[in-house]
Design a protein around this motif. Sequence first.
Motif, PDB file in Angstrom:
ATOM      1  N   SER A  55       0.839  -1.187   0.000  1.00 43.38           N
ATOM      2  CA  SER A  55       0.000   0.000   0.000  1.00 43.38           C
ATOM      3  C   SER A  55       0.879   1.244   0.000  1.00 43.38           C
ATOM      4  O   SER A  55       2.004   1.233   0.472  1.00 43.38           O
ATOM      5  CB  SER A  55      -0.924   0.001   1.227  1.00 43.38           C
ATOM      6  N   PHE A  56       0.335   2.320  -0.530  1.00 41.78           N
ATOM      7  CA  PHE A  56       1.127   3.531  -0.688  1.00 41.78           C
ATOM      8  C   PHE A  56       0.231   4.733  -0.489  1.00 41.78           C
ATOM      9  O   PHE A  56      -0.929   4.747  -0.908  1.00 41.78           O
ATOM     10  CB  PHE A  56       1.748   3.573  -2.083  1.00 41.78           C
ATOM     11  N   SER A  57       0.752   5.753   0.184  1.00 40.46           N
ATOM     12  CA  SER A  57       0.019   7.005   0.319  1.00 40.46           C
ATOM     13  C   SER A  57       1.033   8.136   0.356  1.00 40.46           C
ATOM     14  O   SER A  57       2.177   7.963   0.774  1.00 40.46           O
ATOM     15  CB  SER A  57      -0.840   7.009   1.584  1.00 40.46           C
ATOM     16  N   ALA A  58       0.589   9.317  -0.090  1.00 44.90           N
ATOM     17  CA  ALA A  58       1.472  10.472  -0.090  1.00 44.90           C
ATOM     18  C   ALA A  58       1.846  10.857   1.338  1.00 44.90           C
ATOM     19  O   ALA A  58       2.997  11.218   1.621  1.00 44.90           O
ATOM     20  CB  ALA A  58       0.792  11.637  -0.801  1.00 44.90           C
ATOM     21  N   ALA A  59       0.872  10.782   2.253  1.00 40.60           N
ATOM     22  CA  ALA A  59       1.157  11.113   3.649  1.00 40.60           C
ATOM     23  C   ALA A  59       2.181  10.149   4.248  1.00 40.60           C
ATOM     24  O   ALA A  59       3.057  10.550   5.024  1.00 40.60           O
ATOM     25  CB  ALA A  59      -0.130  11.090   4.467  1.00 40.60           C
ATOM     26  N   GLY A  60       2.082   8.860   3.877  1.00 42.01           N
ATOM     27  CA  GLY A  60       3.056   7.889   4.352  1.00 42.01           C
ATOM     28  C   GLY A  60       4.446   8.154   3.810  1.00 42.01           C
ATOM     29  O   GLY A  60       5.444   7.960   4.506  1.00 42.01           O
ATOM     30  N   LEU A  61       4.517   8.599   2.566  1.00 45.10           N
ATOM     31  CA  LEU A  61       5.805   8.939   1.965  1.00 45.10           C
ATOM     32  C   LEU A  61       6.462  10.098   2.707  1.00 45.10           C
ATOM     33  O   LEU A  61       7.661  10.072   2.979  1.00 45.10           O
ATOM     34  CB  LEU A  61       5.601   9.302   0.493  1.00 45.10           C
ATOM     35  N   VAL A  62       5.659  11.108   3.041  1.00 46.79           N
ATOM     36  CA  VAL A  62       6.195  12.255   3.781  1.00 46.79           C
ATOM     37  C   VAL A  62       6.650  11.829   5.173  1.00 46.79           C
ATOM     38  O   VAL A  62       7.706  12.253   5.657  1.00 46.79           O
ATOM     39  CB  VAL A  62       5.145  13.378   3.866  1.00 46.79           C
ATOM     40  N   SER A  63       5.870  10.979   5.829  1.00 44.23           N
ATOM     41  CA  SER A  63       6.228  10.520   7.174  1.00 44.23           C
ATOM     42  C   SER A  63       7.498   9.682   7.180  1.00 44.23           C
ATOM     43  O   SER A  63       8.225   9.649   8.179  1.00 44.23           O
ATOM     44  CB  SER A  63       5.073   9.706   7.770  1.00 44.23           C
ATOM     45  N   ALA A  64       7.761   8.999   6.062  1.00 45.06           N
ATOM     46  CA  ALA A  64       8.954   8.158   5.975  1.00 45.06           C
ATOM     47  C   ALA A  64      10.205   8.946   5.628  1.00 45.06           C
ATOM     48  O   ALA A  64      11.310   8.416   5.724  1.00 45.06           O
ATOM     49  CB  ALA A  64       8.730   7.052   4.936  1.00 45.06           C
ATOM     50  N   ALA A  65      10.057  10.201   5.234  1.00 44.84           N
ATOM     51  CA  ALA A  65      11.210  11.029   4.863  1.00 44.84           C
ATOM     52  C   ALA A  65      11.992  11.443   6.098  1.00 44.84           C
ATOM     53  O   ALA A  65      11.470  11.412   7.218  1.00 44.84           O
ATOM     54  CB  ALA A  65      10.728  12.269   4.108  1.00 44.84           C
ATOM     55  N   PRO A  66      13.265  11.812   5.946  1.00 43.88           N
ATOM     56  CA  PRO A  66      14.048  12.304   7.098  1.00 43.88           C
ATOM     57  C   PRO A  66      13.357  13.480   7.771  1.00 43.88           C
ATOM     58  O   PRO A  66      12.646  14.271   7.117  1.00 43.88           O
ATOM     59  CB  PRO A  66      15.372  12.725   6.455  1.00 43.88           C
ATOM     60  N   GLY A  67      13.554  13.601   9.076  1.00 46.70           N
ATOM     61  CA  GLY A  67      12.852  14.618   9.858  1.00 46.70           C
ATOM     62  C   GLY A  67      13.057  16.032   9.367  1.00 46.70           C
ATOM     63  O   GLY A  67      12.122  16.841   9.358  1.00 46.70           O
ATOM     64  N   TRP A  68      14.277  16.369   8.930  1.00 47.29           N
ATOM     65  CA  TRP A  68      14.538  17.741   8.508  1.00 47.29           C
ATOM     66  C   TRP A  68      13.907  18.066   7.155  1.00 47.29           C
ATOM     67  O   TRP A  68      13.717  19.241   6.807  1.00 47.29           O
ATOM     68  CB  TRP A  68      16.043  17.985   8.435  1.00 47.29           C
ATOM     69  N   VAL A  69      13.530  17.014   6.384  1.00 50.14           N
ATOM     70  CA  VAL A  69      12.914  17.222   5.071  1.00 50.14           C
ATOM     71  C   VAL A  69      11.394  17.372   5.187  1.00 50.14           C
ATOM     72  O   VAL A  69      10.768  18.074   4.377  1.00 50.14           O
ATOM     73  CB  VAL A  69      13.261  16.049   4.132  1.00 50.14           C
ATOM     74  N   GLN A  70      10.802  16.749   6.178  1.00 49.71           N
ATOM     75  CA  GLN A  70       9.348  16.704   6.288  1.00 49.71           C
ATOM     76  C   GLN A  70       8.676  18.074   6.289  1.00 49.71           C
ATOM     77  O   GLN A  70       7.652  18.257   5.614  1.00 49.71           O
ATOM     78  CB  GLN A  70       8.943  15.913   7.529  1.00 49.71           C
TER      79      GLN A  70
END
Length: 210
Positions: A55-70
């Motif tokens: 499964s994939f979601s845009a919100a999940g992609l953002v949450s999985a990014a490094p903290g300083w990028v979010q």
Amino acid sequence: MAALLSRFRGSRCLNLGFLPRAASVRSPLAALCFLPRGSNSSRPGSDPARRPLGSFSAAGLVSAAPGWVQPYLRLMRLDKPIGTWLLYLPCTWSIGLAAEPGCLPDWYMLSLFGTGAVLMRGAGCTINDMWDRDYDKKVTRTANRPIAAGEVSTFQSFGFLGGQLSLALCVLMCLNYYSIALGAASLSLVVTYPLMKRITYWTQLVLGKN
């Protein structure tokens, strides 16, 4: 009634909306229809908190990014892609209509416009949050936006905006001169759209012209 409920076994509450509330509450079978969307509680041993594999979601992609990028990803609303789709889909229709009969749309053009849609939607949201940073702090719905919450400074947002517009310019330069002129002309609407809400109720009209 039991036969009717068994026919709709496993369906969601939308399918039972025509039934009286009492009937749907008394029946254990009907109660299963009111499980939250995506819930696996009807399956023994399943964990409803776990998402299905793949499964994939845009919100999940953002949450999985490094903290300083979010904060930057949320600033360009990458976690809420509906605006990007609204910008991109008309482009796909046009590219599809321009294709030769019996041929698929040009994938190179689709990728260019897709990249441009992400960048320009992100730039528009960044400009919006820069204009409204003082107002956003006072509204519950917008108080957690990166600039209003202090996660991204005004100077950092300027740099981020410049980066998005520079990349969008690179995309624009891949098109013909007529498209470049149209793209440059629309930039003024992107910048002024957030200000329209201060003087008119017809802000969406300005947005639609983009």
